[in-house]
Design an enzyme around this catalytic site. Structure first.
Site, PDB file in Angstrom:
ATOM      1  N   VAL A  13     -24.537  11.338  38.466  1.00 47.12           N
ATOM      2  CA  VAL A  13     -24.108  12.818  37.884  1.00 47.12           C
ATOM      3  C   VAL A  13     -24.752  13.655  38.875  1.00 47.12           C
ATOM      4  O   VAL A  13     -23.965  14.903  39.112  1.00 47.12           O
ATOM      5  CB  VAL A  13     -24.394  12.942  36.440  1.00 47.12           C
ATOM      6  CG1 VAL A  13     -23.973  14.281  35.931  1.00 47.12           C
ATOM      7  CG2 VAL A  13     -23.802  11.941  35.637  1.00 47.12           C
ATOM      8  N   LYS A 102     -28.394  12.854  26.541  1.00 44.39           N
ATOM      9  CA  LYS A 102     -28.051  12.756  25.143  1.00 44.39           C
ATOM     10  C   LYS A 102     -29.197  11.895  24.239  1.00 44.39           C
ATOM     11  O   LYS A 102     -29.504  12.239  23.078  1.00 44.39           O
ATOM     12  CB  LYS A 102     -26.585  12.014  24.783  1.00 44.39           C
ATOM     13  CG  LYS A 102     -26.505  10.749  25.575  1.00 44.39           C
ATOM     14  CD  LYS A 102     -25.555  10.911  26.803  1.00 44.39           C
ATOM     15  CE  LYS A 102     -25.746   9.515  27.573  1.00 44.39           C
ATOM     16  NZ  LYS A 102     -24.522   9.319  28.378  1.00 44.39           N
ATOM     17  N   GLU A 126     -23.799  20.817  27.489  1.00 52.10           N
ATOM     18  CA  GLU A 126     -22.226  20.280  27.115  1.00 52.10           C
ATOM     19  C   GLU A 126     -21.857  18.970  27.831  1.00 52.10           C
ATOM     20  O   GLU A 126     -21.350  18.059  27.187  1.00 52.10           O
ATOM     21  CB  GLU A 126     -21.447  21.448  28.106  1.00 52.10           C
ATOM     22  CG  GLU A 126     -19.868  20.988  28.025  1.00 52.10           C
ATOM     23  CD  GLU A 126     -19.380  21.278  26.498  1.00 52.10           C
ATOM     24  OE1 GLU A 126     -19.353  22.418  26.381  1.00 52.10           O
ATOM     25  OE2 GLU A 126     -18.923  20.314  25.899  1.00 52.10           O
ATOM     26  N   GLY A 131     -18.527  13.891  28.181  1.00 54.78           N
ATOM     27  CA  GLY A 131     -18.213  13.899  29.636  1.00 54.78           C
ATOM     28  C   GLY A 131     -17.647  15.274  29.870  1.00 54.78           C
ATOM     29  O   GLY A 131     -18.231  16.445  29.580  1.00 54.78           O
ATOM     30  N   ILE A 133     -15.195  16.796  28.593  1.00 51.25           N
ATOM     31  CA  ILE A 133     -14.702  17.532  27.474  1.00 51.25           C
ATOM     32  C   ILE A 133     -15.249  18.619  26.898  1.00 51.25           C
ATOM     33  O   ILE A 133     -16.700  18.557  26.483  1.00 51.25           O
ATOM     34  CB  ILE A 133     -14.153  16.602  26.225  1.00 51.25           C
ATOM     35  CG1 ILE A 133     -13.652  15.333  26.956  1.00 51.25           C
ATOM     36  CG2 ILE A 133     -13.521  17.408  25.164  1.00 51.25           C
ATOM     37  CD1 ILE A 133     -13.420  14.565  25.707  1.00 51.25           C
ATOM     38  N   GLY A 184     -19.179   3.087  37.309  1.00 52.74           N
ATOM     39  CA  GLY A 184     -20.111   3.981  37.001  1.00 52.74           C
ATOM     40  C   GLY A 184     -20.114   4.695  35.755  1.00 52.74           C
ATOM     41  O   GLY A 184     -20.605   5.897  35.072  1.00 52.74           O
ATOM     42  N   GLU A 187     -24.002   2.973  30.971  1.00 49.05           N
ATOM     43  CA  GLU A 187     -25.567   3.481  31.243  1.00 49.05           C
ATOM     44  C   GLU A 187     -26.478   2.438  32.057  1.00 49.05           C
ATOM     45  O   GLU A 187     -25.809   1.460  32.086  1.00 49.05           O
ATOM     46  CB  GLU A 187     -26.360   3.404  29.905  1.00 49.05           C
ATOM     47  CG  GLU A 187     -25.746   4.621  28.770  1.00 49.05           C
ATOM     48  CD  GLU A 187     -25.843   6.030  29.181  1.00 49.05           C
ATOM     49  OE1 GLU A 187     -26.727   6.689  29.647  1.00 49.05           O
ATOM     50  OE2 GLU A 187     -24.563   6.671  29.496  1.00 49.05           O
ATOM     51  N   LYS A 202     -24.743  10.889  20.961  1.00 48.56           N
ATOM     52  CA  LYS A 202     -23.944  12.002  21.031  1.00 48.56           C
ATOM     53  C   LYS A 202     -23.129  12.514  19.529  1.00 48.56           C
ATOM     54  O   LYS A 202     -23.317  13.719  19.295  1.00 48.56           O
ATOM     55  CB  LYS A 202     -22.643  11.300  21.843  1.00 48.56           C
ATOM     56  CG  LYS A 202     -23.057  11.229  23.168  1.00 48.56           C
ATOM     57  CD  LYS A 202     -21.839  10.544  23.811  1.00 48.56           C
ATOM     58  CE  LYS A 202     -22.085  10.067  25.314  1.00 48.56           C
ATOM     59  NZ  LYS A 202     -21.280   9.183  25.918  1.00 48.56           N
ATOM     60  N   GLY A 299     -18.279   9.274  33.886  1.00 49.35           N
ATOM     61  CA  GLY A 299     -18.172   9.364  35.310  1.00 49.35           C
ATOM     62  C   GLY A 299     -18.532  10.596  36.142  1.00 49.35           C
ATOM     63  O   GLY A 299     -18.940  11.485  35.374  1.00 49.35           O
TER      64      GLY A 299
HETATM   65  N1  HSE Z   1     -22.345   5.447  29.417  1.00 41.04           N
HETATM   66  C1  HSE Z   1     -21.443   6.497  28.830  1.00 41.04           C
HETATM   67  C2  HSE Z   1     -20.151   6.199  28.407  1.00 41.04           C
HETATM   68  C3  HSE Z   1     -21.432   7.585  30.167  1.00 41.04           C
HETATM   69  O1  HSE Z   1     -19.730   5.011  28.642  1.00 41.04           O
HETATM   70  O2  HSE Z   1     -19.399   7.146  27.937  1.00 41.04           O
HETATM   71  C4  HSE Z   1     -21.311   9.000  29.605  1.00 41.04           C
HETATM   72  O3  HSE Z   1     -22.494   9.225  28.714  1.00 41.04           O
END
Ligand code: HSE
Length: 435
Positions: A13, A102, A126, A131, A133, A184, A187, A202, A299
């Protein structure tokens, strides 16, 4: 006006964010009138291969250089201890912070946001949920006039990708997980994805924004997709349902339910059609009704897009110095407690011999706990052989009307001790659109 930006942590990221800031600097300046200059990127390892070459002149291995030289510090290190120390140090130095962390916010958001609020600084987050959104922005701005009634989210791209690939691609769990990692999405520790923890972090963050206080993360109910079985996916499909790892936060009077678990939803519902790495969040407010947000939830580039939106928001905050920041802590002064005794429909599967009285003995226990049966599905197809005599066993599915979790758990502990029930019963909660 120029705002100096620095990034700590140049992983997937971090690299995407640096690339976006450098490649799209002009378009952001044209739109906002602010020139966001990336002045430092800190990482301990500059030898690893990245999708984008960070210019030599802005690289450092010392995060303190970011703290010294920037107006906005972007924490993309991940993890708990160092990230927390970095954010607190940045706030102490009067720097605004942007983070995608998060895990840290779900566990310790209260401390961090309280510190930021005291100093009139922003923590942009955000990118921590959904991601690319802009769902945090939606709760803070677009829906600010509403009492939020409920949030339903598919908030983990990895598990949604795995469930989709298992269902539609016929892939094994392991193969689907490997693909998700290669892309990617997962985690560093994929058990955070698979076990439902990432989605729980989240939804806890969204719940704090929606309901005005941070709920202790250890109180959130979390169940992952490890035990999802093809048989239940197929039987659920016959009953008109699709299984998703759903993150739910809903307010019922002065109680809030926050939970993450595999959930059957009607296959016709919009959330059931959210596939692959896509995330979606349905938010219901008292005036707006139901709204839905959809996009790539993981991603490098989608997440970078969200990080940069926070950097820009922070630049506007600095420029206008107008306050009005909504901190996701302590704006709600009323007592709100977390409800554990969920009220839901349930899909129950029992493996049983096909003989007289089996259904009657199970339904007797359900009746004793005031649980009403909505539908029954029994297959003649043998799913296993059990006992010394290799007795054929078939799946018996019971779909209940809404019942209390405590009653269901008590009934299940009795039912599993019935001699006709082989092995552990399967329980999958069912959410209906009108809930
Ligand atoms: N590992 C997380 C997912 C990445 O798969 O959504 C984004 O937070």
């Amino acid at each position: 006006m120029k705002i100096k930006v620095g990034i700590v942590g140049c992983g997937v990221v971090g690299t995407g964010t640096a690339k976006l800031l450098l490649e799209n600097r002009d378009i952001i300046r044209k739109k906002t009138g602010i020139d966001f200059q990336l002045v430092k990127v800190a990482d301990l390892n500059w030898n690893k291969k990245r999708e984008y070459e960070i210019p030599q002149g802005i690289r450092t291995t010392n995060y303190k250089e970011v703290l010294e030289n920037c107006d906005v510090v972007v924490e993309l290190v991940g993890g708990l201890d160092f990230a927390k120390k970095l954010i607190l140090e940045a706030l102490e130095k009067g720097k605004h912070v942007v983070t995608a962390n998060k895990h840290l916010l779900a566990m310790d958001g209260e401390t961090l946001f309280t510190q930021a609020q005291k100093r009139n600084l922003r923590i942009g987050f955000e990118a921590s949920v959904g991601g690319g959104i802009p769902v945090v922005k939606a709760l803070r701005e677009g829906l600010v006039g509403n009492h939020i009634k409920a949030l339903y989210g598919i908030l983990n791209g990895t598990t949604n990708y795995i469930l989709t690939r298992m269902l539609e691609g016929g892939l094994s769990f392991e193969k689907a997980l490997k693909e998700a990692k290669e892309k990617g999405y997962a985690e560093a520790d994929p058990s955070l994805d698979i076990g439902g923890w990432d989605a729980a972090h989240k939804i806890n963050i969204l719940a704090s924004l929606a309901f005005g206080k941070f709920f202790p993360f250890k109180e959130v109910y979390v169940e992952g997709i490890e035990n999802i079985n093809r048989l239940d996916v197929e039987l659920g499909r016959e009953l008109g349902y699709t299984v998703k790892l759903l993150a739910i936060a809903k307010k019922v009077n002065s109680e809030v339910e926050i939970r993450v678990h595999p959930t059957f939803i009607h296959s016709e519902e919009a959330l059931a059609k959210v596939d692959g790495v896509y995330n979606a969040v349905m938010i219901e407010g008292d005036f707006v009704g139901k709204t839905m947000f959809y996009g790539k939830g993981a991603g490098s580039h989608p997440t970078a897009s969200a990080v940069v939106s926070d950097i820009v928001e922070t630049g506007k905050y600095i420029l206008c110095n107008k306050g009005g920041e909504i901190y996701p802590v302590s704006w709600e002064k009323e007592e709100i407690s977390l409800r554990k005794n969920f009220f839901s429909r349930y899909y129950l599967r029992f493996d049983v011999p096909d003989k007289p009285g089996v259904l009657a003995s199970i339904s007797r226990v359900l009746a004793d706990f005031n649980i009403s049966i909505a539908a029954v599905l029994q297959k003649e197809k043998v799913c296993q052989l059990a006992g010394k005599r290799n007795e054929p066993v078939i799946p018996l599915v019971i779909l209940t009307h809404k019942a209390y979790e405590k009653d269901i758990q008590k009934a299940l502990s009795k039912i599993k001790n019935l001699s006709v029930v082989i092995g552990e019963p399967v329980l999958i909660r069912v959410e209906e659109e009108q809930d």
